[in-house]
Every structure is written in structure tokens, then in C-alpha cells.
Design an enzyme around this catalytic site. Structure first.
Site, PDB file in Angstrom:
ATOM      1  N   ARG A  45       0.872  -0.903  -0.162  1.00 45.15           N
ATOM      2  CA  ARG A  45      -0.161   0.386  -0.018  1.00 45.15           C
ATOM      3  C   ARG A  45       0.951   1.056   0.041  1.00 45.15           C
ATOM      4  NH1 ARG A  45      -1.220   1.022   4.589  1.00 45.15           N
ATOM      5  NH2 ARG A  45      -2.852  -1.141   5.063  1.00 45.15           N
ATOM      6  N   TYR A  98     -14.262  17.378 -15.855  1.00 44.16           N
ATOM      7  CA  TYR A  98     -14.134  16.553 -15.765  1.00 44.16           C
ATOM      8  C   TYR A  98     -15.774  15.904 -14.887  1.00 44.16           C
ATOM      9  CZ  TYR A  98     -14.068  10.669 -15.374  1.00 44.16           C
ATOM     10  OH  TYR A  98     -14.624   9.646 -15.637  1.00 44.16           O
ATOM     11  N   ASP A 171      -5.200  18.982 -14.432  1.00 42.66           N
ATOM     12  CA  ASP A 171      -5.541  17.727 -14.950  1.00 42.66           C
ATOM     13  C   ASP A 171      -5.322  17.333 -16.518  1.00 42.66           C
ATOM     14  OD1 ASP A 171      -6.966  16.040 -15.980  1.00 42.66           O
ATOM     15  OD2 ASP A 171      -9.353  15.697 -15.189  1.00 42.66           O
ATOM     16  N   LYS A 196      -6.085   6.512 -19.508  1.00 40.65           N
ATOM     17  CA  LYS A 196      -6.434   6.958 -20.539  1.00 40.65           C
ATOM     18  C   LYS A 196      -5.646   6.177 -21.929  1.00 40.65           C
ATOM     19  CE  LYS A 196     -10.332   7.935 -18.988  1.00 40.65           C
ATOM     20  NZ  LYS A 196     -10.392   9.683 -18.420  1.00 40.65           N
TER      21      LYS A 196
HETATM   22  C1  LIG Z   1     -11.059   9.876 -16.644  1.00 41.57           C
HETATM   23  C2  LIG Z   1     -10.578  10.952 -16.693  1.00 41.57           C
HETATM   24  C3  LIG Z   1     -10.522  11.357 -15.181  1.00 41.57           C
HETATM   25  C4  LIG Z   1     -10.506  10.217 -14.176  1.00 41.57           C
HETATM   26  O1  LIG Z   1      -9.780   9.170 -14.706  1.00 41.57           O
HETATM   27  P1  LIG Z   1      -9.880   7.690 -14.158  1.00 41.57           P
HETATM   28  O2  LIG Z   1      -8.820   7.133 -14.219  1.00 41.57           O
HETATM   29  O3  LIG Z   1     -11.108   7.355 -14.897  1.00 41.57           O
HETATM   30  O4  LIG Z   1     -10.358   7.587 -12.430  1.00 41.57           O
HETATM   31  C5  LIG Z   1     -10.208  12.176 -14.967  1.00 41.57           C
HETATM   32  N1  LIG Z   1     -10.069  14.325 -15.013  1.00 41.57           N
HETATM   33  C6  LIG Z   1      -9.886  13.641 -16.394  1.00 41.57           C
HETATM   34  C7  LIG Z   1      -9.895  14.498 -17.693  1.00 41.57           C
HETATM   35  C8  LIG Z   1     -10.540  12.096 -17.519  1.00 41.57           C
HETATM   36  O5  LIG Z   1     -10.433  11.888 -18.384  1.00 41.57           O
END
Ligand SMILES: *Cc1c(COP(=O)(O)O)cnc(C)c1O
Length: 386
Positions: A45, A98, A171, A196
Site C-alpha cells: 500500500r 470532468y 488535470d 486513457k
Molecule cells: C478519465 C478522466 C479522469 C478520471 O480518471 P480515472 O482514471 O477514470 O479515475 C479525470 N479527468 C479527466 C479529464 C478524465 O478524462
């Protein structure tokens, strides 16, 4: 407990180490690991070899002095928020984040006594006014927003955030580090959803948080291990594998996206094409300043004919699956009105420009000419009502 004896050879790919617990030689060994005078792991962890290897690669890609891996992008965002705010603090966030990020701030952090003000962060005057009106701990934006691909002016936002004593968290999921390194542009923290394009094969959920200030790094890593945000070794190992082709996939996808955007822009039955690399995009000047390697693999267009036309497009383009995610090897469709923005009020949808005919395309790294042919066939069917 010793490492396997590989002799004069080594595995070409990183070994997968699923261990959750480590066998320590003696008390001196445990002291040395806790004091960081020797490398090693104690409990997964808090850290394990596959996460350490992956974070080293992502730190390098992101120009980040420190970084760590979480079980999802949302985990990385939660760690960033928890490390920078306390009860009573204020956050200033983009009003185009998001959906789950907005929800995390609005429903979860609000409940803990941390308030978020949502503004149009493309409006630098609005940002400045909000920062002057309220002492703010953290500013939160996305490099490229969904689905209108608004591109954040990170240096200008960093300058304003720092002048007000706030930190800037970016982000970077839609851009990814191959196109944009927010830490080099003045951001304090960068977050990626590895789910992604970084892993890129839609078979892992994973997040990354990186930053500059070492104390903040210690604090964020402690938050992550204490709240239990760690990623499991297999997902880290898979992402290391996905990253081997990341640059290739990103380059191909970005080239394809520019081609498809220019082509869609010429087609009848498309009311508008939204791609930050097109000169008509409202942030084209910011793109030219901040994204010299390309405007990304995400684009959006609006079909004449609304929901019915979108349904026909999705039915008649079998090579482009409809799935509300992004960054896959092949192109995928999404439909903001019924997926990412489903829970928004009609009023919010109107303000954000979410209409039934709006289609988002995450462009993949398949052959660009074939992709264009598939889309042309789908589009012809979509625009011919039965
Ligand atoms: C998918 C996404 C997230 C969250 O990521 P996860 O891995 O699905 O938790 C946050 N911000 C953006 C812009 C995203 O496309």
C-alpha cells in the site's frame, strides 16, 4: 527473499511483482528502508516495485521531481485536494471539469467544509476577480476540456494563482505529457488518468500525481498511502507495457485527429467541428503558444439531425465503438448529452453547449485513410433519414 539469480542475463521486460508484503532481513533493514538510506519495500500500500518503476517513467515524461501512482485518476485528484486543503479552505475550479471531478468537489469536499467556486477559467479577468474576492488554496483546471476542447492558458493561470498565494493543479489527461508538461509551464501539481492514452488499451484503471515542491510531495504521498489510494502491481505493470508504444500512438492519433478535423470541417451536415488545432477554435492562439507538438487526439462535432442522426452514425460506423472513455488504440465515439453530461440540468447543458447532436471522437492510432472512409460511410448513413 533474495532477488532471483539472473546471472549475466536480465529479463528484457520488467518483472511483475505481485507481493503485498516484504520479508525484511532484520531490524537494521527495516530502519534503513523507513529512513530511506536503503531502497526497498515493506508493504505494497505504501509502495511496490511496479509502481516505483512506473512513477519513474511518468516523472521523466512529466518533468516532475516527484510523483506517485494511484488506483485511478480520481484517486490522484483526491490525493491532490487532500494534500493542499483543510476544512474552511476554498478552491477555485474550472466550470468545465470532468464530471466526476466536479462531483468530488461539489458533493464530497463540500461536505468536509471545503468550498469550491466554479468559474470560466478561460476568462482570466474572472479568475483574477475570484482570487481577489476569496482567499484560495488551490486552482484546478484541465489542459484541454471536455467536450469543447477549451485549452487552459497555464502560464497565465499559474501567475495569477501564485500572486494570490494559491497552488495550481492541472488535470493533463486530454493532452497527456507528450503534448504538454504543465509543471514546465508554472503548474505546481499535474495529474494524469493513466486509464486513457498513457496505458492506451482500455484494460487498466490508474492515476498519476506529480509535482515540484518536495514537502508537498511528501504530504501527498502520505495522503495517498494513508487513505489507501495505491494502485495494484498488475495495473502498474500493464501500464509500463502500454507506455512502450505511447509516443508512437500519441503521434499517430494526433496526426489522425488533425486530418479528421480538417475533413469533418468540410462536410455537409456537420454544424460545427471543434478541434483546438483548427484556426477557427476559440483557443487557437493558446494552442500555438502552448502545444507545439500538436493539438491532441480529441475532437468534437455537431451533427445536423440531432439524436436520431447520432444514433444512425453510431449504428453505421462499426469500426468506431461508442464508449464513453478516450485514449483507446482505435477511435471511439462518445455522446456528452447522454453520458458525461447526463446528470446536468437543461440550463447547464445550454450554458456548456451540450446539444443532442454533439458527438465526441477520441481519435486512435489506426490507419488515418481507413478511419476517414469509415466515418464517411457512417456520416452518409447518419444524414439520410430512413
Ligand atoms: C478519465 C478522466 C479522469 C478520471 O480518471 P480515472 O482514471 O477514470 O479515475 C479525470 N479527468 C479527466 C479529464 C478524465 O478524462
Amino acid at each position: 527473499m533474495n532477488a532471483p539469480e539472473f546471472g549475466p542475463s536480465r529479463p528484457l521486460t520488467p518483472p511483475f511483482v505481485p507481493a503485498a508484503v516484504y520479508h525484511l532481513a532484520d531490524l537494521d533493514a527495516v530502519d534503513a528502508i523507513y529512513q530511506k538510506t536503503a531502497p526497498g519495500f515493506i508493504y505494497a500500500r505504501d509502495g511496490h516495485p511496479n509502481a516505483a518503476e512506473l512513477s519513474a517513467v511518468l516523472n521523466q515524461l512529466s518533468a516532475a521531481p516527484w510523483g506517485f501512482i494511484t488506483a485511478s485518476g480520481m484517486g490522484a485528484l483526491a490525493a491532490a485536494f487532500l494534500a493542499t486543503v483543510r476544512t474552511g479552505a476554498n478552491i477555485l475550479a474550472s466550470d468545465r471539469l470532468y464530471g466526476k471531478t466536479t462531483r468530488l468537489l461539489r458533493s464530497e469536499f463540500d461536505r468536509l467544509g471545503i468550498t469550491t467556486q466554479f468559474v470560466d477559467t478561460s476568462d482570466l479577468v474572472a479568475v483574477e476577480t475570484a482570487l481577489k474576492a476569496t482567499p484560495t488554496a488551490l486552482v484546478v483546471v484541465e489542459t484541454i476540456s471536455n467536450p469543447h476542447c477549451r485549452v487552459a492558458d497555464i502560464p497565465e493561470l499559474a501567475h495569477r494563482a501564485h500572486a494570490a498565494g494559491a497552488k495550481l493543479l492541472v488535470d493533463n489527461t486530454f493532452a497527456s505529457p507528450g503534448l504538454c508538461r504543465p509543471l514546465e509551464l508554472g503548474a505546481d501539481l499535474v495529474m494524469e488518468s493513466g486509464t486513457k492514452i498513457l496505458n492506451g488499451h482500455s484494460d487498466v484503471t490508474l492515476g498519476y500525481l506529480g509535482g515540484i515542491d518536495a514537502d508537498l510531495g511528501e504530504r501527498a504521498a502520505s495522503v495517498s498511502s494513508t487513505w489507501g489510494f495505491a494502485a495494484n502491481p498488475f495495473d502498474c505493470w500493464m501500464t509500463l507495457r502500454g507506455l512502450e508504444t505511447y509516443e508512437l500512438r500519441l503521434r499517430a492519433a494526433t496526426t489522425n485527429a488533425a486530418r479528421i478535423a480538417a475533413w469533418l470541417n468540410q462536410q455537409d451536415g456537420i454544424l460545427r467541428t471543434i478541434y483546438p488545432g483548427l484556426p477557427q477554435h476559440e483557443d487557437f492562439a493558446v494552442v500555438q503558444k502552448l502545444l507545439p507538438r500538436g493539438a491532441g487526439h480529441m475532437l468534437t462535432f455537431e451533427l445536423a439531425g440531432g439524436r436520431d442522426a447520432v444514433n444512425r452514425l453510431f449504428q453505421k460506423t462499426p469500426g468506431v465503438p461508442f464508449c464513453p472513455s478516450l485514449g483507446h488504440t482505435t477511435s471511439t465515439f462518445s455522446h456528452p448529452d447522454t453520458t458525461s453530461h447526463r446528470g446536468e440540468t437543461a440550463e447547464a447543458k445550454a450554458r456548456l453547449g451540450i446539444t443532442p447532436g454533439l458527438v465526441r471522437l477520441s481519435v486512435g492510432c489506426e490507419d488515418g485513410a481507413q478511419l476517414q472512409e469509415q466515418l464517411a460511410r457512417g456520416l452518409a448513413a447518419a444524414l439520410t433519414p430512413r
